[in-house]
Scaffold this motif. Sequence first.
Motif, PDB file in Angstrom:
ATOM      1  N   THR A  31       0.843  -1.199   0.000  1.00 41.51           N
ATOM      2  CA  THR A  31       0.000   0.000   0.000  1.00 41.51           C
ATOM      3  C   THR A  31       0.871   1.238   0.000  1.00 41.51           C
ATOM      4  O   THR A  31       1.852   1.319   0.749  1.00 41.51           O
ATOM      5  CB  THR A  31      -0.922   0.015   1.232  1.00 41.51           C
ATOM      6  N   TYR A  33       0.791   5.616  -0.142  1.00 40.51           N
ATOM      7  CA  TYR A  33       0.017   6.835   0.084  1.00 40.51           C
ATOM      8  C   TYR A  33       0.846   8.034  -0.366  1.00 40.51           C
ATOM      9  O   TYR A  33       2.050   8.065  -0.183  1.00 40.51           O
ATOM     10  CB  TYR A  33      -0.290   7.026   1.563  1.00 40.51           C
ATOM     11  N   TYR A  35       1.096  12.249   0.115  1.00 35.45           N
ATOM     12  CA  TYR A  35       0.685  13.420   0.884  1.00 35.45           C
ATOM     13  C   TYR A  35       1.411  14.653   0.344  1.00 35.45           C
ATOM     14  O   TYR A  35       2.544  14.568  -0.110  1.00 35.45           O
ATOM     15  CB  TYR A  35       1.026  13.264   2.369  1.00 35.45           C
ATOM     16  N   PHE A  45      -3.640  14.581   2.580  1.00 35.72           N
ATOM     17  CA  PHE A  45      -3.715  13.328   1.843  1.00 35.72           C
ATOM     18  C   PHE A  45      -4.130  13.586   0.395  1.00 35.72           C
ATOM     19  O   PHE A  45      -5.088  14.316   0.123  1.00 35.72           O
ATOM     20  CB  PHE A  45      -4.726  12.408   2.520  1.00 35.72           C
ATOM     21  N   SER A  48      -4.191   7.132  -2.436  1.00 32.82           N
ATOM     22  CA  SER A  48      -3.530   5.917  -1.969  1.00 32.82           C
ATOM     23  C   SER A  48      -3.860   4.760  -2.906  1.00 32.82           C
ATOM     24  O   SER A  48      -4.878   4.785  -3.613  1.00 32.82           O
ATOM     25  CB  SER A  48      -3.948   5.570  -0.543  1.00 32.82           C
ATOM     26  N   PHE A  90       5.185  13.803   0.271  1.00 32.09           N
ATOM     27  CA  PHE A  90       5.585  12.605   0.989  1.00 32.09           C
ATOM     28  C   PHE A  90       4.900  11.382   0.403  1.00 32.09           C
ATOM     29  O   PHE A  90       3.728  11.417   0.029  1.00 32.09           O
ATOM     30  CB  PHE A  90       5.177  12.686   2.466  1.00 32.09           C
ATOM     31  N   GLN A  97      -3.806  -2.421   4.446  1.00 27.57           N
ATOM     32  CA  GLN A  97      -4.377  -1.091   4.553  1.00 27.57           C
ATOM     33  C   GLN A  97      -4.344  -0.635   6.003  1.00 27.57           C
ATOM     34  O   GLN A  97      -3.973  -1.368   6.893  1.00 27.57           O
ATOM     35  CB  GLN A  97      -5.783  -1.108   3.970  1.00 27.57           C
ATOM     36  N   LEU A  98      -4.718   0.590   6.226  1.00 26.57           N
ATOM     37  CA  LEU A  98      -4.506   1.235   7.525  1.00 26.57           C
ATOM     38  C   LEU A  98      -5.147   0.447   8.655  1.00 26.57           C
ATOM     39  O   LEU A  98      -4.725   0.532   9.789  1.00 26.57           O
ATOM     40  CB  LEU A  98      -5.058   2.660   7.494  1.00 26.57           C
ATOM     41  N   LEU A  99      -6.141  -0.335   8.328  1.00 24.03           N
ATOM     42  CA  LEU A  99      -6.827  -1.108   9.359  1.00 24.03           C
ATOM     43  C   LEU A  99      -5.857  -1.982  10.137  1.00 24.03           C
ATOM     44  O   LEU A  99      -6.030  -2.242  11.313  1.00 24.03           O
ATOM     45  CB  LEU A  99      -7.903  -1.977   8.706  1.00 24.03           C
ATOM     46  N   GLY A 101      -2.160  -1.887   9.521  1.00 27.36           N
ATOM     47  CA  GLY A 101      -0.754  -1.511   9.524  1.00 27.36           C
ATOM     48  C   GLY A 101      -0.530  -0.069   9.901  1.00 27.36           C
ATOM     49  O   GLY A 101      -1.454   0.692  10.099  1.00 27.36           O
ATOM     50  N   GLU A 102       0.726   0.291  10.052  1.00 26.57           N
ATOM     51  CA  GLU A 102       1.080   1.674  10.273  1.00 26.57           C
ATOM     52  C   GLU A 102       1.796   2.184   9.044  1.00 26.57           C
ATOM     53  O   GLU A 102       2.292   1.415   8.228  1.00 26.57           O
ATOM     54  CB  GLU A 102       1.968   1.823  11.505  1.00 26.57           C
ATOM     55  N   LEU A 103       1.842   3.477   8.884  1.00 26.41           N
ATOM     56  CA  LEU A 103       2.456   4.086   7.729  1.00 26.41           C
ATOM     57  C   LEU A 103       3.914   4.409   8.010  1.00 26.41           C
ATOM     58  O   LEU A 103       4.258   4.912   9.079  1.00 26.41           O
ATOM     59  CB  LEU A 103       1.732   5.384   7.364  1.00 26.41           C
ATOM     60  N   PHE A 105       6.905   6.678   6.412  1.00 24.16           N
ATOM     61  CA  PHE A 105       7.052   7.789   5.480  1.00 24.16           C
ATOM     62  C   PHE A 105       8.463   7.866   4.914  1.00 24.16           C
ATOM     63  O   PHE A 105       9.440   7.595   5.615  1.00 24.16           O
ATOM     64  CB  PHE A 105       6.731   9.115   6.172  1.00 24.16           C
ATOM     65  N   GLY A 106       8.542   8.270   3.652  1.00 21.84           N
ATOM     66  CA  GLY A 106       9.816   8.632   3.072  1.00 21.84           C
ATOM     67  C   GLY A 106      10.205  10.032   3.513  1.00 21.84           C
ATOM     68  O   GLY A 106       9.463  10.697   4.241  1.00 21.84           O
ATOM     69  N   GLU A 107      11.367  10.481   3.065  1.00 21.87           N
ATOM     70  CA  GLU A 107      11.859  11.795   3.469  1.00 21.87           C
ATOM     71  C   GLU A 107      11.297  12.925   2.620  1.00 21.87           C
ATOM     72  O   GLU A 107      11.542  14.088   2.909  1.00 21.87           O
ATOM     73  CB  GLU A 107      13.384  11.809   3.464  1.00 21.87           C
TER      74      GLU A 107
END
Lengths: 114, 115
Positions: A31, A33, A35, A45, A48, A90, A97-99, A101-103, A105-107
């Motif tokens: 998954t 996303y 931003y 957002f 995704s 980002f 999916q968010l249900l 897992g956690e996200l 982030f890249g830099e």
Amino acid sequence: AAGVIQSPRHLIKEKRETATLKCYPIPRHDTVYWYQQGPGQDPQFLISFYEKMQSDKGSIPDRFSAQQFSDYHSELNMSSLELGDSALYFCASSIGQLLTGELFFGEGSRLTVL
Amino acid sequence: AQSVTQPDIHITVSEGASLELRCNYSYGATPYLFWYVQSPGQGLQLLLKYFSGDTLVQGIKGFEAEFKRSQSSFNLRKPSVHWSDAAEYFCAVGGPMEYGNKLVFGAGTILRVKS
């Protein structure tokens, strides 16, 4: 440990040009996303993808499009760039999916439109 | 629509003092709750998260947060702040699929640490 890779890290474009940002998720993350964070703003957002299908859509302008490829990397295409598109973009990835897992982030990719 | 409120735009604390950053959310169900930290020009780093269970969660760098359902709050705390904690802190909420597969961020709180 491998993280989310975004490229390019910095990009300068003129108004009305196009830009493409790339995101390589953490291995086995399915998954992705996107931003957008304007100067002094919170991340907003955009869109995704889960298993290469669009999963959710936020405040993404019609001038922008994105897709997730078979290797799970994603690209954000931006056309007819405007000054207001200058922002830090980002990408984040997760397992499922968010249900569940956690996200992560890249830099970020910093886009400057002149 | 779901929303996140961080009422404090800036907070300044002395090094060694305790810290509490406020976060309130508006959501139709108990959401998943997160705190992220962002240093200037950098990406977002997850400090801690709450999905269910114990309402007091421990995170990295000595941070903790407490979920209070009755107050719709998820405040971030640290007993003793270090100068390296100066950054911007974002509270975020996400939720069951019917609310969309995304995180919604608060406006952020900029933490300044004075020596």
